[in-house]
Design a protein around this motif. Sequence first.
Motif, PDB file in Angstrom:
ATOM      1  N   SER A 111       0.827  -1.207   0.000  1.00  0.00           N
ATOM      2  CA  SER A 111       0.000   0.000   0.000  1.00  0.00           C
ATOM      3  C   SER A 111       0.859   1.254   0.000  1.00  0.00           C
ATOM      4  N   HIS A 112       1.889   1.270   0.845  1.00  0.00           N
ATOM      5  CA  HIS A 112       2.768   2.438   0.868  1.00  0.00           C
ATOM      6  C   HIS A 112       3.593   2.517  -0.406  1.00  0.00           C
ATOM      7  N   SER A 113       3.988   1.379  -0.948  1.00  0.00           N
ATOM      8  CA  SER A 113       4.750   1.385  -2.187  1.00  0.00           C
ATOM      9  C   SER A 113       3.939   2.008  -3.319  1.00  0.00           C
ATOM     10  N   ARG A 114       2.660   1.680  -3.383  1.00  0.00           N
ATOM     11  CA  ARG A 114       1.801   2.267  -4.419  1.00  0.00           C
ATOM     12  C   ARG A 114       1.624   3.768  -4.202  1.00  0.00           C
ATOM     13  N   ALA A 115       1.493   4.192  -2.943  1.00  0.00           N
ATOM     14  CA  ALA A 115       1.332   5.618  -2.651  1.00  0.00           C
ATOM     15  C   ALA A 115       2.612   6.394  -2.899  1.00  0.00           C
ATOM     16  N   ASN A 116       3.737   5.775  -2.579  1.00  0.00           N
ATOM     17  CA  ASN A 116       5.023   6.456  -2.645  1.00  0.00           C
ATOM     18  C   ASN A 116       5.647   6.387  -4.043  1.00  0.00           C
ATOM     19  N   ALA A 117       5.498   5.235  -4.699  1.00  0.00           N
ATOM     20  CA  ALA A 117       6.204   5.015  -5.965  1.00  0.00           C
ATOM     21  C   ALA A 117       5.302   4.598  -7.117  1.00  0.00           C
ATOM     22  N   GLY A 118       4.005   4.422  -6.849  1.00  0.00           N
ATOM     23  CA  GLY A 118       3.068   4.091  -7.921  1.00  0.00           C
ATOM     24  C   GLY A 118       3.155   2.658  -8.410  1.00  0.00           C
ATOM     25  N   VAL A 144      19.867   0.521  -0.342  1.00  0.00           N
ATOM     26  CA  VAL A 144      18.411   0.348  -0.396  1.00  0.00           C
ATOM     27  C   VAL A 144      17.839   0.661   0.982  1.00  0.00           C
ATOM     28  N   ILE A 145      16.969   1.660   1.011  1.00  0.00           N
ATOM     29  CA  ILE A 145      16.282   2.041   2.245  1.00  0.00           C
ATOM     30  C   ILE A 145      14.905   1.388   2.235  1.00  0.00           C
ATOM     31  N   VAL A 146      14.617   0.588   3.233  1.00  0.00           N
ATOM     32  CA  VAL A 146      13.329  -0.097   3.299  1.00  0.00           C
ATOM     33  C   VAL A 146      12.372   0.748   4.127  1.00  0.00           C
ATOM     34  N   ALA A 147      11.435   1.391   3.437  1.00  0.00           N
ATOM     35  CA  ALA A 147      10.417   2.188   4.118  1.00  0.00           C
ATOM     36  C   ALA A 147       9.367   1.259   4.733  1.00  0.00           C
ATOM     37  N   THR A 148       8.634   1.778   5.707  1.00  0.00           N
ATOM     38  CA  THR A 148       7.612   1.014   6.445  1.00  0.00           C
ATOM     39  C   THR A 148       8.162  -0.329   6.914  1.00  0.00           C
ATOM     40  N   ALA A 149       9.419  -0.322   7.322  1.00  0.00           N
ATOM     41  CA  ALA A 149      10.061  -1.566   7.748  1.00  0.00           C
ATOM     42  C   ALA A 149       9.390  -2.165   8.973  1.00  0.00           C
ATOM     43  N   TRP A 150       8.825  -1.306   9.819  1.00  0.00           N
ATOM     44  CA  TRP A 150       8.140  -1.790  11.023  1.00  0.00           C
ATOM     45  C   TRP A 150       6.616  -1.661  10.925  1.00  0.00           C
ATOM     46  N   ASP A 151       6.137  -0.576  10.371  1.00  0.00           N
ATOM     47  CA  ASP A 151       4.692  -0.330  10.321  1.00  0.00           C
ATOM     48  C   ASP A 151       4.340   0.472   9.075  1.00  0.00           C
ATOM     49  N   CYS A 152       3.115   0.269   8.598  1.00  0.00           N
ATOM     50  CA  CYS A 152       2.594   0.978   7.427  1.00  0.00           C
ATOM     51  C   CYS A 152       1.376   1.791   7.834  1.00  0.00           C
ATOM     52  N   PRO A 153       1.226   3.023   7.320  1.00  0.00           N
ATOM     53  CA  PRO A 153       0.054   3.819   7.700  1.00  0.00           C
ATOM     54  C   PRO A 153      -1.254   3.261   7.156  1.00  0.00           C
ATOM     55  N   PHE A 154      -1.186   2.372   6.174  1.00  0.00           N
ATOM     56  CA  PHE A 154      -2.388   1.824   5.550  1.00  0.00           C
ATOM     57  C   PHE A 154      -2.670   0.381   5.988  1.00  0.00           C
ATOM     58  N   GLU A 155      -1.608  -0.392   6.228  1.00  0.00           N
ATOM     59  CA  GLU A 155      -1.770  -1.818   6.502  1.00  0.00           C
ATOM     60  C   GLU A 155      -1.493  -2.213   7.950  1.00  0.00           C
ATOM     61  N   GLY A 156      -0.966  -1.272   8.744  1.00  0.00           N
ATOM     62  CA  GLY A 156      -0.637  -1.610  10.120  1.00  0.00           C
ATOM     63  C   GLY A 156       0.740  -2.236  10.238  1.00  0.00           C
ATOM     64  N   ARG A 157       0.910  -3.133  11.174  1.00  0.00           N
ATOM     65  CA  ARG A 157       2.227  -3.701  11.468  1.00  0.00           C
ATOM     66  C   ARG A 157       2.761  -4.499  10.285  1.00  0.00           C
ATOM     67  N   THR A 158       4.019  -4.245   9.953  1.00  0.00           N
ATOM     68  CA  THR A 158       4.678  -4.986   8.873  1.00  0.00           C
ATOM     69  C   THR A 158       5.301  -6.250   9.463  1.00  0.00           C
ATOM     70  N   PRO A 159       4.935  -7.421   8.957  1.00  0.00           N
ATOM     71  CA  PRO A 159       5.545  -8.660   9.488  1.00  0.00           C
ATOM     72  C   PRO A 159       7.062  -8.639   9.304  1.00  0.00           C
ATOM     73  N   ILE A 160       7.785  -9.110  10.297  1.00  0.00           N
ATOM     74  CA  ILE A 160       9.239  -9.163  10.199  1.00  0.00           C
ATOM     75  C   ILE A 160       9.669  -9.929   8.955  1.00  0.00           C
ATOM     76  N   ALA A 161       9.002 -11.024   8.658  1.00  0.00           N
ATOM     77  CA  ALA A 161       9.367 -11.840   7.499  1.00  0.00           C
ATOM     78  C   ALA A 161       9.241 -11.052   6.206  1.00  0.00           C
ATOM     79  N   ARG A 162       8.271 -10.161   6.141  1.00  0.00           N
ATOM     80  CA  ARG A 162       8.084  -9.350   4.937  1.00  0.00           C
ATOM     81  C   ARG A 162       9.288  -8.416   4.731  1.00  0.00           C
TER      82      ARG A 162
END
Length: 314
Positions: A111-118, A144-162
Amino acid sequence: MNEFDLVLPTAVDVREVGMRDGLQLEDPLPLAAKLQMLEALVATGVRRIEVTSFVSPRAVPALADADQLAAELHQFDGVHFSALVANPRGAVRAVDAGLTSLEYVVSASDSHSRANAGRPTAAAVAAVGEIAELAHGAGGSLEVIVATAWDCPFEGRTPIARTVDVTRAAVTAGADHLCLGDTIGTTTPVRVVRLLDAVRRASPGTPLGVHFHDTRGTGQANALAALQAGVTQLDASVGGLGGCPFAPGASGNIATEELVYWLADAEVATGIDLDALLAAASVTERAVGHELPSSLHRAGGRNAPRGVVMGSVV
């Protein structure tokens, strides 16, 4: 060392991101104002500065002058400049402008990837190899900077495995460095250490940095936790300026002067002069035309007038 001492590195490499992350939410500044801000930051002794981003001027108008700013960097000696890019086109622009140390953001959440980078995360990861080739071909490197590495404003908590999957794929594709971003300032020290451990186990030997926001007041505590876990590369922004325009509620980064303040007390070397950094925060505040969020900037260092704290008589 006694039983109450913290286990910290002897030195930390601080990357100043105020010129890019700090300004991207602001109204566009004249090039002359940016150069004044940059001159003040260089005078602090900081060795690494993320100076701009080569992205669509429609998406981030505050950084539309990336090429013009890059053309002025020859004035400043002894600083390693880097630039953020959002796609291979931006990487070509950056390299053509003389900036070969590139940072490429990949969001761990779709979700953040689509908002940030389309585009979804998988498509963003697929571009890592091409951008790495461009950087390496110019004699540079790719982080490479991994955004929303811990949490996403749209999806909530980002799984560590992700997040681990994204970092592993980035390294496999040619990334030289990794950085984990707390894009909306929601993580906490325990979660910081758990994710750092998982990423390190998946990509041993790859340099790893962190990028924290202080949205909920945990940014400096997270920085301390990261250092205790062995991280020595941290991002910070003068005055605590900045935030992500594509993540609702994402406010300022951790303030560089606050980070340097407590690191100096802990006898952790940064090579950055605190008084010069506070002066740079004042230059930045005048440039953007509003108060900066940094508490230390408002209160001053230990050399502030005695009996006055935060503007009150004590």
